[in-house]
Design an enzyme around this catalytic site. Structure first.
Site, PDB file in Angstrom:
ATOM      1  N   TYR A  95     -18.841 -57.153   7.418  1.00 15.52           N
ATOM      2  CA  TYR A  95     -18.633 -56.710   6.079  1.00 15.52           C
ATOM      3  C   TYR A  95     -18.550 -55.170   6.347  1.00 15.52           C
ATOM      4  O   TYR A  95     -17.537 -54.343   5.477  1.00 15.52           O
ATOM      5  CB  TYR A  95     -19.892 -57.035   5.112  1.00 15.52           C
ATOM      6  CG  TYR A  95     -19.395 -58.351   4.497  1.00 15.52           C
ATOM      7  CD1 TYR A  95     -18.836 -58.380   3.108  1.00 15.52           C
ATOM      8  CD2 TYR A  95     -20.295 -59.439   4.922  1.00 15.52           C
ATOM      9  CE1 TYR A  95     -18.798 -59.629   2.665  1.00 15.52           C
ATOM     10  CE2 TYR A  95     -20.044 -60.512   4.204  1.00 15.52           C
ATOM     11  CZ  TYR A  95     -19.673 -60.924   3.168  1.00 15.52           C
ATOM     12  OH  TYR A  95     -19.245 -61.763   2.500  1.00 15.52           O
ATOM     13  N   GLU A 137     -24.777 -65.299   0.817  1.00 14.87           N
ATOM     14  CA  GLU A 137     -24.584 -66.080   1.783  1.00 14.87           C
ATOM     15  C   GLU A 137     -25.834 -66.170   2.709  1.00 14.87           C
ATOM     16  O   GLU A 137     -25.959 -67.304   3.334  1.00 14.87           O
ATOM     17  CB  GLU A 137     -23.507 -65.386   2.596  1.00 14.87           C
ATOM     18  CG  GLU A 137     -22.179 -65.378   2.006  1.00 14.87           C
ATOM     19  CD  GLU A 137     -20.873 -64.861   2.403  1.00 14.87           C
ATOM     20  OE1 GLU A 137     -21.283 -63.985   3.661  1.00 14.87           O
ATOM     21  OE2 GLU A 137     -20.000 -64.516   1.780  1.00 14.87           O
ATOM     22  N   ARG A 206     -10.018 -73.974  10.986  1.00 11.85           N
ATOM     23  CA  ARG A 206      -9.517 -74.368   9.767  1.00 11.85           C
ATOM     24  C   ARG A 206     -10.378 -75.355   9.188  1.00 11.85           C
ATOM     25  O   ARG A 206     -11.267 -76.005   9.823  1.00 11.85           O
ATOM     26  CB  ARG A 206      -7.932 -75.299   9.930  1.00 11.85           C
ATOM     27  CG  ARG A 206      -6.657 -74.428  10.538  1.00 11.85           C
ATOM     28  CD  ARG A 206      -6.415 -73.281   9.592  1.00 11.85           C
ATOM     29  NE  ARG A 206      -5.426 -72.565  10.201  1.00 11.85           N
ATOM     30  CZ  ARG A 206      -5.514 -71.466  10.810  1.00 11.85           C
ATOM     31  NH1 ARG A 206      -6.734 -70.928  10.946  1.00 11.85           N
ATOM     32  NH2 ARG A 206      -4.280 -70.956  11.212  1.00 11.85           N
ATOM     33  N   TYR A 208     -11.143 -78.444   6.894  1.00  9.85           N
ATOM     34  CA  TYR A 208     -10.395 -80.050   6.767  1.00  9.85           C
ATOM     35  C   TYR A 208     -11.254 -80.801   5.794  1.00  9.85           C
ATOM     36  O   TYR A 208     -12.804 -80.730   6.054  1.00  9.85           O
ATOM     37  CB  TYR A 208     -10.280 -80.728   8.002  1.00  9.85           C
ATOM     38  CG  TYR A 208      -9.246 -80.155   8.768  1.00  9.85           C
ATOM     39  CD1 TYR A 208      -7.671 -80.644   8.242  1.00  9.85           C
ATOM     40  CD2 TYR A 208      -9.311 -79.348   9.770  1.00  9.85           C
ATOM     41  CE1 TYR A 208      -6.785 -80.029   9.193  1.00  9.85           C
ATOM     42  CE2 TYR A 208      -8.367 -78.878  10.569  1.00  9.85           C
ATOM     43  CZ  TYR A 208      -6.937 -79.251  10.345  1.00  9.85           C
ATOM     44  OH  TYR A 208      -5.885 -78.679  10.968  1.00  9.85           O
ATOM     45  N   SER A 209     -11.015 -81.225   4.469  1.00  8.67           N
ATOM     46  CA  SER A 209     -11.965 -82.016   3.913  1.00  8.67           C
ATOM     47  C   SER A 209     -12.488 -83.320   4.517  1.00  8.67           C
ATOM     48  O   SER A 209     -11.733 -83.894   5.237  1.00  8.67           O
ATOM     49  CB  SER A 209     -11.293 -82.504   2.609  1.00  8.67           C
ATOM     50  OG  SER A 209     -10.735 -81.493   1.562  1.00  8.67           O
ATOM     51  N   THR A 279      -7.477 -86.246   0.253  1.00 14.85           N
ATOM     52  CA  THR A 279      -8.609 -86.554   1.321  1.00 14.85           C
ATOM     53  C   THR A 279     -10.120 -86.303   0.544  1.00 14.85           C
ATOM     54  O   THR A 279     -10.897 -87.273   0.591  1.00 14.85           O
ATOM     55  CB  THR A 279      -8.556 -85.585   2.418  1.00 14.85           C
ATOM     56  OG1 THR A 279      -8.144 -84.205   2.131  1.00 14.85           O
ATOM     57  CG2 THR A 279      -7.300 -86.381   3.481  1.00 14.85           C
ATOM     58  N   PHE A 395      -5.933 -76.243  -1.493  1.00 12.64           N
ATOM     59  CA  PHE A 395      -5.988 -75.623  -0.077  1.00 12.64           C
ATOM     60  C   PHE A 395      -5.371 -74.552   0.429  1.00 12.64           C
ATOM     61  O   PHE A 395      -4.530 -73.963  -0.291  1.00 12.64           O
ATOM     62  CB  PHE A 395      -5.422 -76.814   0.829  1.00 12.64           C
ATOM     63  CG  PHE A 395      -6.010 -78.243   0.805  1.00 12.64           C
ATOM     64  CD1 PHE A 395      -7.409 -78.295   0.426  1.00 12.64           C
ATOM     65  CD2 PHE A 395      -5.358 -79.375   0.895  1.00 12.64           C
ATOM     66  CE1 PHE A 395      -7.765 -79.436   0.208  1.00 12.64           C
ATOM     67  CE2 PHE A 395      -5.796 -80.519   0.797  1.00 12.64           C
ATOM     68  CZ  PHE A 395      -7.138 -80.678   0.606  1.00 12.64           C
ATOM     69  N   GLY A 396      -5.938 -73.694   1.199  1.00 11.14           N
ATOM     70  CA  GLY A 396      -5.823 -72.421   1.446  1.00 11.14           C
ATOM     71  C   GLY A 396      -6.325 -71.203   0.570  1.00 11.14           C
ATOM     72  O   GLY A 396      -7.129 -71.485  -0.254  1.00 11.14           O
TER      73      GLY A 396
END
Length: 400
Positions: A95, A137, A206, A208-209, A279, A395-396
């Site tokens: 950050y 977080e 990346r 992915y579900s 998915t 997505f993205g």
């Protein structure tokens, strides 16, 4: 703590952000990667290449500026970003790097308009936002450390099995390398997968579900092969998994994350998906099939044709044994005689579905390309379905 005067200054920059926000964020990313090229291993270079990440950041900065007097209204977005950041193992020191280059970019892009007052106000504003994000977080990381089967950072999984689901989509069944149980997760969540791409000499990550219901044996991700001749970095990763990752290969995964998950508002659930967007919804469907016999379920899926449709046998099997599940399929090209079997020609069109009703007492889960999601949400809201009952995953980078 931002002063009232600083809040006024931030609000005064909103018109500039509306007009030139993407130019600012584009300059920012170029500047940061020039000084910290190692961050190219952390950021999605496919979304950098397409400009999606620059646009998403510009929209986020604008939203923060517009709501500077009440940043609490942005907590849903903060939570969404927090899930993504913890899956990438983002740390507080990163950050600091972002803040330094964002402020420098404001000065370099706005030039004379970036007075000392403006820079001081944005320095305070970014500090406030960074602390909000870091604090949120930190709690998420703590929860992972205290939850059995979860972890912070990366853990090795072995590809136990690859299974072709359609002409484009392949599933990867992943088991822990150390022999421990597969982690529990909430249906709809994703994992991050980290791979090294020799073609660009970068590590890329990346999301992915997870495409299966929770179980103690494995995680399953289902990946679409990209066939575009002008393949971007995102497509390179998907194709790398198809071509270079085999049964017995080891992949580094983050712990499951994400807040696109099943709610408990109503017993009726309507799942609406386009292409690979099915998915996370499949995970939800399989979970409900395994754990409940009280839900009324509707499965609506749209894709180009039967060859690219994945999981047809699994969903057909559930529909055959479960009278509570109604299935509807849309193909771009289809024999009209299949309409009797719940198969329709063309794009998603609720009016084509026999006896379709827009019900207010139902939950609607939507996943697919941006235009697909926007069209579905528009039709639902125009037909008196409350936005509070509509949940979607894009997505993205978020642009909706």
């Amino acid at each position: 703590m931002l002063s009232d005067k600083q809040k006024e200054i931030i609000l005064s920059t909103v018109p500039l952000l509306r007009e030139g926000g993407v130019a600012l964020t584009t300059h920012f990313y170029n500047r940061m990667f020039t000084h910290h090229p190692e961050l190219k291993n952390l950021f999605n270079m496919g979304n950098q290449q397409s400009g999606k990440q620059q646009t998403a950041l510009a929209l986020a900065v604008l939203a923060y500026a517009e709501n500077i007097s009440n940043p609490a209204v942005l907590m849903p977005a903060v939570d969404l970003i927090g899930h993504k950041h913890t899956s990438l193992n983002i740390q507080p020191e990163q950050y600091e790097i972002v803040g330094m280059h964002l402020l420098a970019s404001i000065k370099e892009v706005l030039q004379d308009l970036a007075t000392d007052e403006v820079l001081d106000a944005w320095k305070a504003a970014y500090g406030q936002l960074a602390q909000l994000m870091i604090g949120h977080e930190a709690k998420m990381y703590q929860d992972k450390e205290q939850t059995v089967g979860q972890w912070v950072g990366w853990k090795n999984f072995v590809v136990q099995r690859k299974e072709k689901e359609s002409t484009e989509i392949t599933s990867f069944y992943l088991v822990t390398e150390d022999g421990s149980e597969a982690p529990n997760f909430i249906p709809g969540q994703f994992v991050s997968v980290k791979v090294f791409l020799p073609g660009i000499n970068l590590t890329q990550i990346r999301q992915y579900s997870i495409s299966c219901a929770p179980n103690k044996n494995y995680l399953r991700i289902s990946v679409k092969r990209e066939r575009n001749e002008k393949l971007d970095v995102n497509g390179m990763i998907s194709n790398f998994l198809h071509d270079e990752v085999h049964e017995g290969s080891v992949l580094s995964l983050s712990a499951p994350a994400g807040n696109f998950t099943l709610q408990n508002l109503f017993s009726k659930k309507v799942f609406i998906s386009g292409g690979i967007g099915q998915t996370p919804l499949l995970s939800m469907l399989e979970y409900l099939e395994d754990t409940s016999d009280k839900n009324e379920l509707v499965w609506i899926h749209a894709c180009r044709n039967a060859d690219v449709r994945a999981f047809s046998d699994s969903i057909d099997s559930i529909a055959e044994t479960n009278v509570r599940l109604k299935q509807h399929q849309f193909y771009d090209v289809v024999d009209e005689t299949l309409a009797e079997k719940g198969v329709y020609k063309g794009m998603l069109d609720f009016s084509k579905i026999d006896k379709w009703q827009f019900e207010s007492n139902a939950e609607y889960y939507i996943c697919g390309p941006k235009p697909f999601i926007e069209k579905a949400v528009k039709e639902l809201t125009e037909n008196k379905v409350s936005e509070e009952h509509i949940f979607y995953e894009e997505f993205g980078p978020k642009s909706i």
